[in-house]
Every structure is written in structure tokens, then in C-alpha cells.
Design a protein around this motif. Structure first.
Motif, PDB file in Angstrom:
ATOM      1  N   PHE A  95       0.837  -1.211   0.000  1.00  0.00           N
ATOM      2  CA  PHE A  95       0.000   0.000   0.000  1.00  0.00           C
ATOM      3  C   PHE A  95       0.870   1.259   0.000  1.00  0.00           C
ATOM      4  CE2 PHE A  95      -2.193   3.484   2.037  1.00  0.00           C
ATOM      5  CZ  PHE A  95      -3.438   3.485   1.434  1.00  0.00           C
ATOM      6  N   ASP A  96       1.881   1.294   0.884  1.00  0.00           N
ATOM      7  CA  ASP A  96       2.721   2.498   0.945  1.00  0.00           C
ATOM      8  C   ASP A  96       3.540   2.686  -0.327  1.00  0.00           C
ATOM      9  OD1 ASP A  96       2.077   3.856   3.272  1.00  0.00           O
ATOM     10  OD2 ASP A  96       3.206   2.457   4.514  1.00  0.00           O
ATOM     11  N   ARG A  97       3.961   1.582  -0.939  1.00  0.00           N
ATOM     12  CA  ARG A  97       4.735   1.730  -2.190  1.00  0.00           C
ATOM     13  C   ARG A  97       3.883   2.360  -3.284  1.00  0.00           C
ATOM     14  NH1 ARG A  97       8.370  -3.850  -2.542  1.00  0.00           N
ATOM     15  NH2 ARG A  97       8.468  -4.084  -0.288  1.00  0.00           N
ATOM     16  N   ILE A  98       2.675   1.844  -3.452  1.00  0.00           N
ATOM     17  CA  ILE A  98       1.854   2.375  -4.554  1.00  0.00           C
ATOM     18  C   ILE A  98       1.358   3.785  -4.218  1.00  0.00           C
ATOM     19  CG2 ILE A  98      -0.373   1.310  -3.882  1.00  0.00           C
ATOM     20  CD1 ILE A  98       0.952   1.586  -7.465  1.00  0.00           C
ATOM     21  N   LEU A  99       1.062   4.020  -2.932  1.00  0.00           N
ATOM     22  CA  LEU A  99       0.647   5.372  -2.514  1.00  0.00           C
ATOM     23  C   LEU A  99       1.758   6.376  -2.842  1.00  0.00           C
ATOM     24  CD1 LEU A  99      -1.452   7.122  -0.880  1.00  0.00           C
ATOM     25  CD2 LEU A  99      -0.041   6.660   1.137  1.00  0.00           C
ATOM     26  N   ALA A 100       2.982   6.011  -2.480  1.00  0.00           N
ATOM     27  CA  ALA A 100       4.119   6.906  -2.712  1.00  0.00           C
ATOM     28  C   ALA A 100       4.384   7.086  -4.207  1.00  0.00           C
ATOM     29  CB  ALA A 100       5.357   6.358  -2.010  1.00  0.00           C
ATOM     30  N   CYS A 101       4.228   6.018  -4.990  1.00  0.00           N
ATOM     31  CA  CYS A 101       4.422   6.130  -6.452  1.00  0.00           C
ATOM     32  C   CYS A 101       3.416   7.115  -7.037  1.00  0.00           C
ATOM     33  CB  CYS A 101       4.200   4.785  -7.148  1.00  0.00           C
ATOM     34  SG  CYS A 101       5.516   3.606  -6.874  1.00  0.00           S
ATOM     35  N   ARG A 102       2.178   6.965  -6.634  1.00  0.00           N
ATOM     36  CA  ARG A 102       1.134   7.825  -7.200  1.00  0.00           C
ATOM     37  C   ARG A 102       1.321   9.267  -6.746  1.00  0.00           C
ATOM     38  NH1 ARG A 102      -4.394   5.194  -5.629  1.00  0.00           N
ATOM     39  NH2 ARG A 102      -5.231   6.705  -7.083  1.00  0.00           N
ATOM     40  N   MET A 103       1.640   9.439  -5.472  1.00  0.00           N
ATOM     41  CA  MET A 103       1.803  10.801  -4.955  1.00  0.00           C
ATOM     42  C   MET A 103       3.037  11.471  -5.567  1.00  0.00           C
ATOM     43  SD  MET A 103       0.794  10.591  -0.956  1.00  0.00           S
ATOM     44  CE  MET A 103      -0.909  10.766  -0.415  1.00  0.00           C
ATOM     45  N   VAL A 119       0.655  23.226  -3.390  1.00  0.00           N
ATOM     46  CA  VAL A 119      -0.265  22.149  -3.001  1.00  0.00           C
ATOM     47  C   VAL A 119       0.473  21.030  -2.283  1.00  0.00           C
ATOM     48  CG1 VAL A 119      -1.914  22.562  -4.879  1.00  0.00           C
ATOM     49  CG2 VAL A 119      -0.011  20.948  -5.235  1.00  0.00           C
ATOM     50  N   VAL A 120      -0.338  20.222  -1.618  1.00  0.00           N
ATOM     51  CA  VAL A 120       0.171  18.979  -1.072  1.00  0.00           C
ATOM     52  C   VAL A 120      -0.614  17.892  -1.799  1.00  0.00           C
ATOM     53  CG1 VAL A 120      -1.398  19.096   0.913  1.00  0.00           C
ATOM     54  CG2 VAL A 120       0.595  17.719   1.084  1.00  0.00           C
ATOM     55  N   ILE A 121       0.047  16.787  -2.093  1.00  0.00           N
ATOM     56  CA  ILE A 121      -0.667  15.700  -2.761  1.00  0.00           C
ATOM     57  C   ILE A 121      -1.273  14.817  -1.679  1.00  0.00           C
ATOM     58  CG2 ILE A 121      -0.537  13.808  -4.426  1.00  0.00           C
ATOM     59  CD1 ILE A 121       0.219  16.628  -5.554  1.00  0.00           C
ATOM     60  N   SER A 122      -2.577  14.649  -1.758  1.00  0.00           N
ATOM     61  CA  SER A 122      -3.223  13.872  -0.708  1.00  0.00           C
ATOM     62  C   SER A 122      -4.018  12.722  -1.302  1.00  0.00           C
ATOM     63  CB  SER A 122      -4.131  14.781   0.123  1.00  0.00           C
ATOM     64  OG  SER A 122      -5.371  14.942  -0.510  1.00  0.00           O
ATOM     65  N   LEU A 123      -4.389  11.789  -0.442  1.00  0.00           N
ATOM     66  CA  LEU A 123      -5.228  10.680  -0.868  1.00  0.00           C
ATOM     67  C   LEU A 123      -6.652  11.012  -0.430  1.00  0.00           C
ATOM     68  CD1 LEU A 123      -5.023   7.782  -2.142  1.00  0.00           C
ATOM     69  CD2 LEU A 123      -5.233   6.940   0.187  1.00  0.00           C
ATOM     70  N   ASP A 124      -7.550  11.063  -1.404  1.00  0.00           N
ATOM     71  CA  ASP A 124      -8.945  11.387  -1.109  1.00  0.00           C
ATOM     72  C   ASP A 124      -9.781  10.271  -1.713  1.00  0.00           C
ATOM     73  OD1 ASP A 124     -11.407  12.445  -0.727  1.00  0.00           O
ATOM     74  OD2 ASP A 124     -11.069  14.288  -1.853  1.00  0.00           O
ATOM     75  N   GLY A 125     -10.382   9.455  -0.854  1.00  0.00           N
ATOM     76  CA  GLY A 125     -10.996   8.234  -1.369  1.00  0.00           C
ATOM     77  C   GLY A 125      -9.854   7.369  -1.869  1.00  0.00           C
ATOM     78  N   ASN A 126      -9.857   7.042  -3.129  1.00  0.00           N
ATOM     79  CA  ASN A 126      -8.693   6.308  -3.635  1.00  0.00           C
ATOM     80  C   ASN A 126      -7.997   7.110  -4.724  1.00  0.00           C
ATOM     81  OD1 ASN A 126      -6.935   4.165  -3.546  1.00  0.00           O
ATOM     82  ND2 ASN A 126      -8.058   2.982  -5.063  1.00  0.00           N
ATOM     83  N   GLN A 127      -8.135   8.413  -4.669  1.00  0.00           N
ATOM     84  CA  GLN A 127      -7.536   9.268  -5.689  1.00  0.00           C
ATOM     85  C   GLN A 127      -6.407  10.111  -5.104  1.00  0.00           C
ATOM     86  OE1 GLN A 127      -8.526   9.316  -8.999  1.00  0.00           O
ATOM     87  NE2 GLN A 127      -9.738   7.568  -8.296  1.00  0.00           N
ATOM     88  N   ALA A 128      -5.314  10.237  -5.857  1.00  0.00           N
ATOM     89  CA  ALA A 128      -4.259  11.177  -5.465  1.00  0.00           C
ATOM     90  C   ALA A 128      -4.664  12.543  -6.005  1.00  0.00           C
ATOM     91  CB  ALA A 128      -2.928  10.749  -6.056  1.00  0.00           C
ATOM     92  N   VAL A 129      -4.904  13.479  -5.100  1.00  0.00           N
ATOM     93  CA  VAL A 129      -5.398  14.793  -5.539  1.00  0.00           C
ATOM     94  C   VAL A 129      -4.515  15.912  -4.975  1.00  0.00           C
ATOM     95  CG1 VAL A 129      -7.800  14.009  -5.740  1.00  0.00           C
ATOM     96  CG2 VAL A 129      -6.997  14.984  -3.582  1.00  0.00           C
TER      97      VAL A 129
END
Ligand code: F6P
Length: 363
Positions: free
Chosen positions: A294-302, A320-330
């Protein structure tokens, strides 16, 4: 010919390397020069070998590694204008006007102040002859994007911070291990879990490990907690349970704001129950080891999104800061999140716990 640098700041967390890798590779893919800044803000101030161009291969084989390969440090020099002046000069000399800062709210606030001060720093560098007017013109705007690397999940505006999931894995592995030996000897274990002022790690760990009692910073127990704790542990034993697990957040406190420690809890159990009670402090084990999937893919997307945000930034865009909202990097405005995070800290300090929880929102 844009220059982008990435650095990690504050306490490390699992997944930071995956984020560094994604920033660097996305920058190269978009035709940008990518740099590492080693040792956080200190490396930016010291310059020299601390600011190094990165290539595709320099971020190979790091996605699975915990910690941060480019180092992290607390930096007193960057708090002074003289330090920030040096840092600005070091960036201008390399043509770096895009920064990805991976850290907690303090590190992100520092980056925002640096951005606001940037043009006055460059004016001073021109005035004292350190940089030319042409360099000033070419590097006139500093863009920054934040990524939140912290095991605590204590940052407002994102559902998860990079490292939290891996830390939870460390915690439940440890509690599972403790539970098996506790079962054999019918013992009670009091586990101290990290998270500073945020109870996310202990509360989730408590749910998924079937703990009997959890002490949290945000929900101070009633004054008669010793009696309630004893009753609960007794009930579990009389229902046939051979062990008890109690989780104490490192920042747990009572309603007066006094700390409740693992020792306090053990004392109650020792005095009122005939349990063989032991304390295990998990400490920095929670921040170590390989990042979870989870952290690897979260970090890749962010990381990828951070680089895209920088490349699309104009001189008027808000950081901006890149955040996880639902399952989207926004992308969310950095200072809004920082201010809300600081409001939570103030509410906690003033013992307005319900406000703190409400302000923190989903996470
Ligand atoms: O913020 C991450 C964290 O691990 C907290 O959970 C903990 O309170 C703190 O850092 C420990 O900091 P240090 O590594 O500086 O002792």
C-alpha cells in the motif's frame, strides 16, 4: 530545462524512497533535470555534494527499502535567514526552481515560507553580487509541492500519509508475536505504540489485534479508568480468554492532560489483579523495515502527481500537497492543510479533544 529537486525532511517513514523514485523518474520522463538534496534542509543550506543530479538508474532498487536513502535531518540553520540565503544560492546555481518536500507539517511549512521569501532572497543575492540579474530573472519563481511522509497519519487533508500502513504492519506483527507467548503463559501485555499526539496507529492496531483496552491522546479515559480497566480485563478472563492486550499510545493522557504511561497501567494491573503483566515498547521498530504494498503504490502515485503539479504550476498557483482522497491522489492547497493540522495541535494542547477529532476529519 526545468530543474526539480526532491528531499526528505523530519522523521523518516517507510515509502519515502518510493516517493523519491517516482518524483525523479516522472521528472526525467517529462524532460526535466532531477536532483536529490541529501540530508533535508541541511543539505540545501550546505550545498556541494548534497545537491546531486539524479538519473533513471540512481533510483533503481530503492522502492522496497525503508527509511530514506537521501537522508533526513533537523536543521537549525534553515530557521535563520542567513541559512535560507545560502540555500537559495545553492538552488539558483543549479537552476532548481521546483521542489518536492517529503515530510511532516513542520517541513512543509518551512518550504512554504521559503517560497514566499524567495524573491527577497534573490534580491539580496543580486545586491551582494552572489548571483547575476540574469540568474535572478531565470529563477524568479520557486514552486513547491508537499508529500506527507509520516507514520502517524496526523496530517489534515489526506486520508493516509506515507508510512502509516507499513507501521501498522510492524505493530500487528509485534502484537501477534506477543499474543502467542502471552497465551502460553496467561500473561497480560501492555504495548506502547507511537503516533505522537495522534491516536490513529493505536486505535487501528487495537481494532485489528483484538486488544482489550486502548489508551489514546484524543479520548482521555474517565477518572475511574483503573476500575474500568480492571473490570474489562477480568470480564475477558472469565469469558475464557487466556491473555490480555492493552495498548497505550505514547501520547496518552488523562482529562487533566497528565500523561498515562505503560508503567501507570502496569501498576494498576499489578496492584489490583493477580496477572503476570509485562510491558513492550515498540519504539522505532514501527518506523523501520520495508514499506508495505500500500505504501509503495501510494508513494508512487503521490510522487508522480507531485512532479506533474510542479510542471503545470504557474507563477500565480498556490502550493499544493498531494493527498489521498478516497482512492484518488489529488492536489489540495498546502497551507489550508497545514493550518488545519496546527489547529488540531492547538485543540489538543487546550484539551478540546472533540474539536481536535472533528478538525482532523476522516483520517
Ligand atoms: O512522527 C513520527 C514519530 O515516530 C512519532 O510517532 C514519534 O513520537 C516521533 O516520531 C519520535 O521521534 P524521534 O525519532 O525524533 O525520536
Amino acid at each position: 530545462d526545468k530543474g526539480l529537486a526532491v528531499f526528505t525532511s523530519g522523521g523518516d517513514s517507510q515509502g519515502m524512497n518510493a516517493a523519491v523514485r517516482a518524483c525523479v523518474r516522472m521528472a526525467i520522463y517529462l524532460g526535466c533535470k532531477a536532483y536529490f538534496i541529501r540530508e533535508g534542509y541541511q543539505g540545501m543550506v550546505d550545498g556541494g555534494d548534497n545537491i546531486q543530479e539524479a538519473n533513471w538508474a540512481s533510483v533503481s532498487s530503492i522502492i522496497h527499502r525503508g527509511g530514506t536513502i537521501i537522508g533526513s535531518a533537523r536543521c537549525a540553520d534553515f530557521r535563520e535567514r542567513a541559512g535560507r540565503l545560502k540555500a537559495a544560492n545553492n538552488l539558483v546555481q543549479k537552476g532548481i526552481t521546483n521542489l518536492v518536500v517529503i515530510g511532516g507539517d513542520g517541513s512543509l511549512t518551512g518550504a512554504n515560507l521559503f517560497r514566499q521569501e524567495w524573491s527577497s532572497l534573490l534580491d539580496e543575492l543580486v545586491k551582494n553580487g552572489t548571483i547575476t540579474a540574469a540568474q535572478q530573472e531565470k529563477n524568479s519563481v520557486l514552486h513547491i509541492v508537499g508529500l506527507v511522509g509520516s507514520i502517524d497519519n496526523d496530517f489534515c487533508g489526506t486520508d493516509m500519509t506515507i508510512g502509516t500502513d507499513s507501521a501498522l504492519h510492524r505493530i500487528i506483527e509485534a502484537i501477534d508475536a506477543i499474543s502467542s507467548t502471552a497465551y502460553s503463559h496467561q500473561r497480560t501485555f501492555i504495548m506502547e505504540v507511537m503516533g505522537r499526539h495522534c491516536g490513529y496507529l493505536p486505535v487501528v492496531a487495537g481494532i485489528i489485534s483484538e486488544a482489550d483496552y486502548v489508551f489514546l491522546p484524543e479520548y482521555p479515559p474517565p477518572h475511574d479508568w483503573p476500575a474500568k480497566l480492571v473490570l474489562k480485563l477480568e470480564q475477558e478472563r472469565s469469558a475464557g480468554q487466556r491473555l490480555n492486550i492493552v495498548i497505550v499510545a505514547e501520547g496518552a493522557m488523562d482529562r487533566e492532560g497528565n500523561p498515562i504511561t505503560a508503567e501507570d497501567v502496569k501498576k494498576v494491573i499489578d496492584e489490583r489483579l493477580k496477572h503476570d503483566a509485562r510491558i513492550t515498547v515498540l519504539g522505532h521498530v514501527q518506523r523501520g523495515g520495508n514499506p508495505s504494498a500500500f505504501d509503495r503504490i501510494l508513494a508512487c502515485r503521490m510522487g508522480a502527481e507531485a512532479t506533474l503539479a510542479l510542471m503545470e504550476a504557474t507563477k500565480d498557483s498556490v502550493p499544493v500537497v498531494i493527498s489521498l482522497d478516497g482512492n484518488q491522489a489529488v492536489r489540495v492547497p498546502l497551507m489550508e492543510c497545514v493550518e488545519r493540522t496546527q489547529a488540531v495541535a492547538l485543540a489538543m494542547k487546550e484539551r478540546r479533544w472533540a474539536d481536535a477529532v472533528k478538525l482532523r476529519g476522516r483520517s
